[in-house]
Design an enzyme around this catalytic site. Structure first.
Site, PDB file in Angstrom:
ATOM      1  N   ASP A  18       0.874  -1.361  -0.081  1.00 61.84           N
ATOM      2  CA  ASP A  18      -0.012  -0.097  -0.028  1.00 61.84           C
ATOM      3  C   ASP A  18       0.966   1.293   0.111  1.00 61.84           C
ATOM      4  O   ASP A  18       0.680   2.269  -0.708  1.00 61.84           O
ATOM      5  CB  ASP A  18      -0.868   0.019   1.240  1.00 61.84           C
ATOM      6  CG  ASP A  18      -1.929   0.905   1.262  1.00 61.84           C
ATOM      7  OD1 ASP A  18      -2.625   1.155   0.367  1.00 61.84           O
ATOM      8  OD2 ASP A  18      -2.088   1.747   2.234  1.00 61.84           O
ATOM      9  N   HIS A 222       6.033  13.135  13.918  1.00 57.26           N
ATOM     10  CA  HIS A 222       5.650  14.503  13.180  1.00 57.26           C
ATOM     11  C   HIS A 222       5.340  15.845  14.505  1.00 57.26           C
ATOM     12  O   HIS A 222       5.763  16.843  14.007  1.00 57.26           O
ATOM     13  CB  HIS A 222       4.337  14.116  12.648  1.00 57.26           C
ATOM     14  CG  HIS A 222       4.266  13.296  11.794  1.00 57.26           C
ATOM     15  ND1 HIS A 222       5.565  12.917  10.667  1.00 57.26           N
ATOM     16  CD2 HIS A 222       3.242  12.517  11.127  1.00 57.26           C
ATOM     17  CE1 HIS A 222       5.107  11.668  10.072  1.00 57.26           C
ATOM     18  NE2 HIS A 222       3.927  11.380  10.330  1.00 57.26           N
TER      19      HIS A 222
HETATM   20  C1  BG6 Z   1       1.619   8.773   8.927  1.00 59.10           C
HETATM   21  C2  BG6 Z   1       0.679   8.220  10.078  1.00 59.10           C
HETATM   22  O1  BG6 Z   1       3.014   9.007   9.267  1.00 59.10           O
HETATM   23  O2  BG6 Z   1       1.324   9.941   8.625  1.00 59.10           O
HETATM   24  C3  BG6 Z   1      -0.535   8.033   9.328  1.00 59.10           C
HETATM   25  O3  BG6 Z   1       1.356   6.712  10.136  1.00 59.10           O
HETATM   26  C4  BG6 Z   1      -1.123   9.414   9.189  1.00 59.10           C
HETATM   27  O4  BG6 Z   1      -1.487   7.473  10.488  1.00 59.10           O
HETATM   28  C5  BG6 Z   1      -0.168  10.019   8.158  1.00 59.10           C
HETATM   29  O5  BG6 Z   1      -2.325   9.237   8.533  1.00 59.10           O
HETATM   30  C6  BG6 Z   1      -0.850  11.566   8.121  1.00 59.10           C
HETATM   31  O6  BG6 Z   1       0.240  12.194   6.798  1.00 59.10           O
HETATM   32  P1  BG6 Z   1      -0.552  13.259   5.876  1.00 59.10           P
HETATM   33  O7  BG6 Z   1       0.707  13.670   5.246  1.00 59.10           O
HETATM   34  O8  BG6 Z   1      -1.573  12.838   5.337  1.00 59.10           O
HETATM   35  O9  BG6 Z   1      -0.978  14.279   6.909  1.00 59.10           O
END
Ligand code: BG6
Length: 439
Positions: A18, A222
């Site tokens: 995925d 993050h």
């Molecule tokens: C990923 C997480 O690191 O970041 C996910 O594992 C999350 O759970 C994703 O949905 C969010 O990324 P973005 O770029 O869509 O904000």
């Protein structure tokens, strides 16, 4: 921009998965469409199953068909890496990048096999996806294991938030604008709120999410990186990003979650329906987490940073809201660094309302990437791939940063384990404010 790039073979473990189809291959497709890197890049999808290139490439990446091939191998068998070595020799490029789109438990055995097969030479890089461990101790073990064969300079740990355009902009915005640089401290800033809200739920990733939860999945990586970017010593405006990891690390080192407040200032919650969706009827995994951070950096001791994240909320929104202090003569201002969507910057100002009355009104001064630039915004994965090919590690998490981030949240993990802190429930589609009000 491709001129200075060494010719590259990008080998993707888990090419049929995925992650590869949703993020990696579409990003590669954009890079090849928009730059001359195409001529210097060969992509090999490694797969256990016998599949055709056309079956792996999603529609969005159909333009890669001429430079994409599949190599079938069983990653768990050491002897297969000799075959892989021969394949890489035949590709005959200056550098080789292994991208890991595999479940976390498969990463170290693959690294071990690469090392044993002698596929750890200087021209080899590893591009690794999080999670890097599940707590401080396991993260340390993973880092040590990978370092048995690979040097830190060869390892690129992805935190794709660091590569988002607005996250990169935080680093330069603060350094380049004197008006903010001089007020960037507790003397003028009351508190900072960082929100990473998602509208989506766990999207069929129940197994993964059950072992992860919002704290590990988003805050540890993050969330803390956005906090570090906001609090770090700003970059000089010559765009020399080389010392960015060291600046972020220095900021992380000062951060803690106040131990005495662990019970009150850390919130965990789960959306109604999660247990069924995850197939875990008694699950206590949090899909929402919020906490307070404090910094021991003398510049920031009086400014708490509030972090909140959750899934299945009312909107997709990542932003950093910086709340300035008011004083006896003035109203408080807020600066919003909007990471996504509608990337940009907003500053709330107080102005005189027109008319005979002397009344103040709040108005917003704003800049938006979409409205103010014609250039397209590359997505974070494009930037990551280009930087890894170029050998720039500034937008990747160093081992020091990974360990510091785990050090920061480890007390929460311990507290939840030993004290069994209460798990609130929220309705899908709730706002962050609503959930926090009800706790
Ligand atoms: C990923 C997480 O690191 O970041 C996910 O594992 C999350 O759970 C994703 O949905 C969010 O990324 P973005 O770029 O869509 O904000």
């Amino acid at each position: 921009m491709g001129q200075e790039l060494p010719s590259t073979s990008l080998l993707v473990f888990g090419a049929t998965g995925d992650l590869s189809r949703r993020y990696l291959l579409p990003a590669l497709s954009e890079i090849c469409e928009n730059s001359d890197i195409r001529a210097r890049l060969k992509i090999v999808g490694l797969s256990r199953r016998e599949v055709k290139a056309e079956d792996i490439l999603p529609a969005k990446a159909a333009n890669l068909v001429d430079q994409f091939e599949v190599f079938q191998m069983d990653y768990s068998r050491a002897d297969q890496y000799r075959k892989l070595k021969q394949k890489i020799k035949n590709l005959d490029t200056e550098q080789v990048i292994f991208y890991f789109a595999v479940p976390p438990e498969a990463v170290l055995p693959i690294i071990d096999n690469l090392g044993k097969a002698g596929l750890d030479g200087d021209g080899v890089k590893l591009l690794l996806e999080k999670p890097f461990g599940s707590d401080l101790a396991s993260a340390g073990r993973i880092i040590d294991e990978a370092n048995r064969y690979f040097k830190e300079e060869q390892i690129y740990r992805i935190d794709h938030y660091l590569a988002k355009e607005m996250a990169q902009n935080i680093a330069v915005f603060l350094g380049s604008n004197a008006v903010f640089r001089h007020v960037w401290s507790s003397e003028f800033i009351d508190f900072i709120e960082i929100v990473i809200a998602e509208k989506i739920g766990i999207e069929g990733r129940g197994n993964f999410y059950e072992q992860t939860g919002a704290l590990r999945d988003i805050i540890q990586s993050h969330g803390l990186q956005l906090a570090a970017l906001t609090l770090m010593e700003p970059c000089p405006h010559d765009f020399d990003f080389n010392d960015l990891p060291a600046r972020r690390l220095a900021a992380l080192k000062q951060l803690t979650i106040p131990e005495k407040e662990l019970g009150e200032s850390v919130v965990r919650a789960q959306y109604d329906g999660y247990q069924k969706e995850a197939g875990a009827p008694a699950s206590a995994t949090e899909t929402f987490a919020a906490l307070k951070l404090t910094s021991s950096d003398p510049r920031w001791t009086q400014t708490p940073v509030y972090l909140a994240t959750g899934k299945n909320l009312d909107q997709k929104l990542t932003q950093i809201r910086v709340n300035f202090k008011k004083d006896n003569n003035s109203e408080p201002n807020t600066l919003v660094l909007r990471v996504q969507p509608r990337e940009g910057i907003e500053l709330d100002l107080w102005v005189k309302q027109p008319g005979y009355e002397r009344k103040l009104q709040k108005k917003t001064l704003s800049f938006s990437y979409e409205q103010d630039f014609e250039d397209r915004l590359p997505n974070a994965y494009e930037q990551i791939l280009v930087d890894a090919m170029r050998g720039s590690q500034s937008l990747f998490a160093s081992s020091g940063e990974v360990l510091e981030s785990w050090r920061i949240i480890q007390p929460v993990l311990d507290y939840w384990k030993t004290q069994g802190a209460s798990l609130k429930k929220y309705k899908p589609g709730s706002s962050v404010e609503r959930i926090l009000e009800n706790t």
